[in-house]
Scaffold this active site. Structure first.
Site, PDB file in Angstrom:
ATOM      1  N   HIS A   1      -9.567   1.195   5.395  1.00  0.00           N
ATOM      2  CA  HIS A   1      -8.233   1.333   6.009  1.00  0.00           C
ATOM      3  C   HIS A   1      -8.362   2.300   7.193  1.00  0.00           C
ATOM      4  CE1 HIS A   1      -4.057   2.402   6.663  1.00  0.00           C
ATOM      5  NE2 HIS A   1      -3.734   1.310   6.003  1.00  0.00           N
TER       6      HIS A   1
ATOM      7  N   LYS B   1       0.040   4.232  -0.102  1.00  0.00           N
ATOM      8  CA  LYS B   1      -0.621   5.387   0.527  1.00  0.00           C
ATOM      9  C   LYS B   1      -0.459   6.610  -0.387  1.00  0.00           C
ATOM     10  CE  LYS B   1      -0.176   3.060   4.892  1.00  0.00           C
ATOM     11  NZ  LYS B   1      -0.106   3.107   6.333  1.00  0.00           N
TER      12      LYS B   1
ATOM     13  N   GLU C   1      -6.699   4.692   8.112  1.00  0.00           N
ATOM     14  CA  GLU C   1      -6.507   6.118   7.775  1.00  0.00           C
ATOM     15  C   GLU C   1      -7.764   6.692   7.125  1.00  0.00           C
ATOM     16  OE1 GLU C   1      -2.849   5.327   5.728  1.00  0.00           O
ATOM     17  OE2 GLU C   1      -1.971   4.808   7.661  1.00  0.00           O
TER      18      GLU C   1
ATOM     19  N   GLU D   1      -4.896  -4.726  11.133  1.00  0.00           N
ATOM     20  CA  GLU D   1      -3.834  -3.737  11.287  1.00  0.00           C
ATOM     21  C   GLU D   1      -4.064  -2.945  12.569  1.00  0.00           C
ATOM     22  OE1 GLU D   1      -2.185  -2.589   7.138  1.00  0.00           O
ATOM     23  OE2 GLU D   1      -3.888  -1.316   7.567  1.00  0.00           O
TER      24      GLU D   1
ATOM     25  N   GLY E   1       3.016   2.345  10.728  1.00  0.00           N
ATOM     26  CA  GLY E   1       3.992   3.406  10.484  1.00  0.00           C
ATOM     27  C   GLY E   1       4.753   3.842  11.718  1.00  0.00           C
TER      28      GLY E   1
ATOM     29  N   ASN F   1       0.863  -1.188   0.000  1.00  0.00           N
ATOM     30  CA  ASN F   1       0.000   0.000   0.000  1.00  0.00           C
ATOM     31  C   ASN F   1       0.898   1.237   0.000  1.00  0.00           C
ATOM     32  OD1 ASN F   1      -1.834   2.024   0.439  1.00  0.00           O
ATOM     33  ND2 ASN F   1      -2.380   1.387   2.525  1.00  0.00           N
TER      34      ASN F   1
ATOM     35  N   SER G   1       3.840  -2.063  10.340  1.00  0.00           N
ATOM     36  CA  SER G   1       5.301  -2.143  10.476  1.00  0.00           C
ATOM     37  C   SER G   1       5.887  -3.497  10.077  1.00  0.00           C
ATOM     38  CB  SER G   1       5.727  -1.742  11.889  1.00  0.00           C
ATOM     39  OG  SER G   1       5.370  -0.387  12.140  1.00  0.00           O
TER      40      SER G   1
HETATM   41  O1  LIG Z   1      -1.675  -0.500   4.682  1.00  0.00           O
HETATM   42  C1  LIG Z   1      -0.611  -0.647   5.290  1.00  0.00           C
HETATM   43  C2  LIG Z   1      -0.521  -0.419   6.692  1.00  0.00           C
HETATM   44  O2  LIG Z   1      -1.181   0.731   7.099  1.00  0.00           O
HETATM   45  C3  LIG Z   1       0.820  -0.614   7.312  1.00  0.00           C
HETATM   46  O3  LIG Z   1       1.681   0.470   7.095  1.00  0.00           O
HETATM   47  P1  LIG Z   1       3.199   0.342   7.585  1.00  0.00           P
HETATM   48  O4  LIG Z   1       3.733  -0.948   7.001  1.00  0.00           O
HETATM   49  O5  LIG Z   1       3.888   1.543   7.030  1.00  0.00           O
HETATM   50  O6  LIG Z   1       3.168   0.291   9.078  1.00  0.00           O
END
Ligand SMILES: O=C[C@H](O)COP(=O)(O)O
Length: 248
Positions: free
Chosen positions: A95, A11, A97, A163, A169, A9, A207
Site C-alpha cells: 500500500h 487503515k 502508505e 491507487e 484520502g 481498508n 476517494s
Molecule cells: O486503501 C484504500 C485507499 O488508500 C483509499 O483510501 P480513501 O478511500 O480513503 O481515499
C-alpha cells in the site's frame, strides 16, 4: 467471471467495541453481507474480525504481512502463515502508505508476495504514482516498475489495486478516463510481465465514495474497489458494495 470485489481498508482506525458494532450493522445489511466483499482491519482486530464474520459472506483481509516467512526473532512482524491461521483470505501488499512510511521497496514486496502466496492467501498488490510523478509524465514508468514484482506470479492468484497517491484520502478522484486508461495499461503490462494470456483482476482505490462508485465500477477494466474512508461508515460502504454487485 468472478464478481467485482470491494475491500474496505480501515487503515489505523477503530477500537474493539466500536468496530464490533460497526461490523454487526454491516453484516445485517444484505448489500454488504455478500460474496466479493472484504474488510481489512488493523492487525490487533484481525482474529476478532474473523470471529465476527464467521458464517457471513464477507472475507477477512490483512493490511500487511511480514517479509519473513518463517517464525523467529522478528519483533513486531505478523507472518502470512499466521494470517492464514486465523482465517484471513486477502492481504494488501505495498500500500502506498507502507511504501511512504516504511520505505517498502520492490525487493521487500517480492518477499511479501511470495510469503502471502505460499500461505495460500491472495495478495492485493497496491500500485500508484504521486502527483509529482504524474505531473512530470512519469506515472506509466512508475506503475510499470511497481508491477515488475509480479514477474513469475500466477495472475489467477493475485489482484492489483491501482491507487493514485494524490487521490487517497484527498477527495480528489482520478478522472474516469485516467482510471480506464491506467487499468487497461496495467492489464496489458501484466500479460507481458507475467508471461501469460490470463488477465489480472484490477481494483481502483482513491476517494471512492457512495456517489462516484457506480461510475468508477462501470468501467470495464475496473474489477472492484479498494475503499478507505468510506468503508468506515455503513451507508457509504453499502452503497459502494451495491454498485459493485449491480455491475457484475
Ligand atoms: O486503501 C484504500 C485507499 O488508500 C483509499 O483510501 P480513501 O478511500 O480513503 O481515499
Amino acid at each position: 467471471m468472478a464478481g467485482k470485489l470491494v475491500i474496505g481498508n480501515w487503515k489505523m482506525n477503530g477500537r474493539r467495541v466500536a468496530s464490533e458494532t460497526l461490523v454487526a450493522a454491516m453484516l445485517a445489511d444484505p448489500r454488504i453481507n455478500r460474496p466479493n466483499v472484504g474488510m481489512a482491519p488493523p492487525a490487533p482486530y484481525l482474529a476478532l474480525l474473523a470471529g465476527w464474520l464467521e458464517g457471513s459472506h464477507v472475507a477477512v483481509c490483512a493490511q500487511d504481512a511480514s517479509r519473513f516467512a518463517k517464525d523467529g526473532a522478528f519483533t513486531g512482524d505478523v507472518s502470512a502463515a499466521m494470517l492464514a491461521d486465523i482465517g484471513c483470505q486477502y492481504v494488501l501488499v505495498g500500500h502506498s502508505e507502507r511504501r511512504q512510511y516504511h520505505g517498502e521497496s520492490n525487493e521487500v514486496l517480492r518477499a511479501k508476495l511470495a510469503n502471502v502466496l505460499e500461505a495460500g492467501l491472495v495478495p492485493v498488490l497496491c500500485v500508484g504514482e504521486t502527483l509529482t510523478e504524474r505531473e512530470e509524465g512519469r506515472h506509466r514508468d512508475v506503475i510499470r516498475h511497481q508491477l515488475s514484482v509480479l514477474e513469475g506470479v500466477d495472475p489467477r492468484r493475485c489482484v492489483v489495486a491501482y491507487e493514485p497517491v494524490w487521490a487517497i484520502g484527498t477527495g480528489k478522484v482520478a478522472s474516469l478516463e485516467q482510471i480506464a486508461q491506467m487499468h487497461a495499461d496495467i492489464k496489458s503490462w501484466c500479460l507481458q510481465i507475467q508471461k501469460t494470456d490470463v488477465t489480472i483482476r484490477t481494483l481502483y482505490g482513491g476517494s471512492v465514495k457512495a456517489d462516484n462508485a457506480e461510475a468508477i465500477l462501470s468501467i470495464d477494466d475496473v474489477d472492484g474497489a479498494l475503499v478507505g474512508g468510506a468503508s468506515l461508515e455503513v451507508e457509504s460502504f453499502a452503497m459502494i458494495c451495491m454498485a459493485a454487485d449491480k455491475l457484475v
